[in-house]
Motif scaffolding. Structure first.
Motif, PDB file in Angstrom:
ATOM      1  N   GLU A 271      -5.705   1.776  -3.044  1.00 22.86           N
ATOM      2  CA  GLU A 271      -4.789   2.596  -2.429  1.00 22.86           C
ATOM      3  C   GLU A 271      -3.977   3.593  -3.453  1.00 22.86           C
ATOM      4  OE1 GLU A 271      -3.472   4.620   0.947  1.00 22.86           O
ATOM      5  OE2 GLU A 271      -4.578   2.746   0.893  1.00 22.86           O
TER       6      GLU A 271
ATOM      7  N   SER B 246      -7.040   6.102  -4.733  1.00 21.56           N
ATOM      8  CA  SER B 246      -7.309   7.117  -3.838  1.00 21.56           C
ATOM      9  C   SER B 246      -5.986   7.927  -3.853  1.00 21.56           C
ATOM     10  CB  SER B 246      -7.625   6.385  -2.547  1.00 21.56           C
ATOM     11  OG  SER B 246      -6.288   5.826  -1.877  1.00 21.56           O
ATOM     12  N   SER B 247      -4.909   7.521  -3.807  1.00 25.18           N
ATOM     13  CA  SER B 247      -3.845   8.491  -4.234  1.00 25.18           C
ATOM     14  C   SER B 247      -3.769   9.273  -5.283  1.00 25.18           C
ATOM     15  CB  SER B 247      -2.544   7.440  -4.309  1.00 25.18           C
ATOM     16  OG  SER B 247      -1.110   8.310  -4.611  1.00 25.18           O
TER      17      SER B 247
ATOM     18  N   LYS C 295       0.906  -1.328  -0.096  1.00 29.83           N
ATOM     19  CA  LYS C 295      -0.105   0.000   0.005  1.00 29.83           C
ATOM     20  C   LYS C 295       0.796   1.234  -0.214  1.00 29.83           C
ATOM     21  CE  LYS C 295      -4.019  -1.941   2.339  1.00 29.83           C
ATOM     22  NZ  LYS C 295      -5.113  -1.728   3.320  1.00 29.83           N
TER      23      LYS C 295
ATOM     24  N   THR D  30       0.691   4.135  -2.827  1.00 28.82           N
ATOM     25  CA  THR D  30       0.520   5.421  -2.749  1.00 28.82           C
ATOM     26  C   THR D  30       1.564   6.490  -3.218  1.00 28.82           C
ATOM     27  OG1 THR D  30      -0.374   4.957  -0.440  1.00 28.82           O
ATOM     28  CG2 THR D  30       0.240   6.974  -0.746  1.00 28.82           C
TER      29      THR D  30
END
Length: 118
Positions: A106, A109-110, A69, A73
């Motif tokens: 992840e 969302s990054s 994760k 990111t």
């Protein structure tokens, strides 16, 4: 026995991937962001499907990131910077047949946190 399980796992992912790719496509103003993960690293690229060209690439191996994760990111932030440099703020997300959780979620969302609209 183990080989049969792996074949089935790959076949199920290929089926999911084909279903996704039938529905999504990228253009110059809104490219398709495709992600690939292996056991060691992750890769992402922005693709213009109309001209069949890759607009930008972010390679976890070059950046020294692992397929976890934290690496996802950082990879998302790196790809977002490269997309912004090309004045691209909106993309179509291609999860490449992977389930939307863990590293894939992840990464997405990054991208969102760094100003890219999915």
């Amino acid at each position: 026995m183990r080989a049969n399980i792996l074949k089935r796992k790959l076949a199920v992912r290929a089926k999911r991937k084909a279903g996704l790719r039938a529905k999504i496509s990228g253009i110059a103003t809104r490219p398709r962001v495709s992600i690939f993960k292996s056991n060691r690293t992750i890769y992402a690229q922005a693709i213009n499907d109309v001209e069949a060209t890759t607009l930008c690439v972010s390679d976890g191996k070059v950046l020294g990131l692992k397929a976890n994760k934290e690496g996802a990111t950082k990879l998302g932030a790196d790809l977002a910077d490269k997309l912004k440099a090309k004045n691209i703020t909106e993309v179509v997300f291609d999860r490449n047949g992977y389930l939307y959780h863990g590293v894939i979620a992840e990464f997405a969302s990054s991208l969102r946190e760094n100003g890219i609209k999915l």
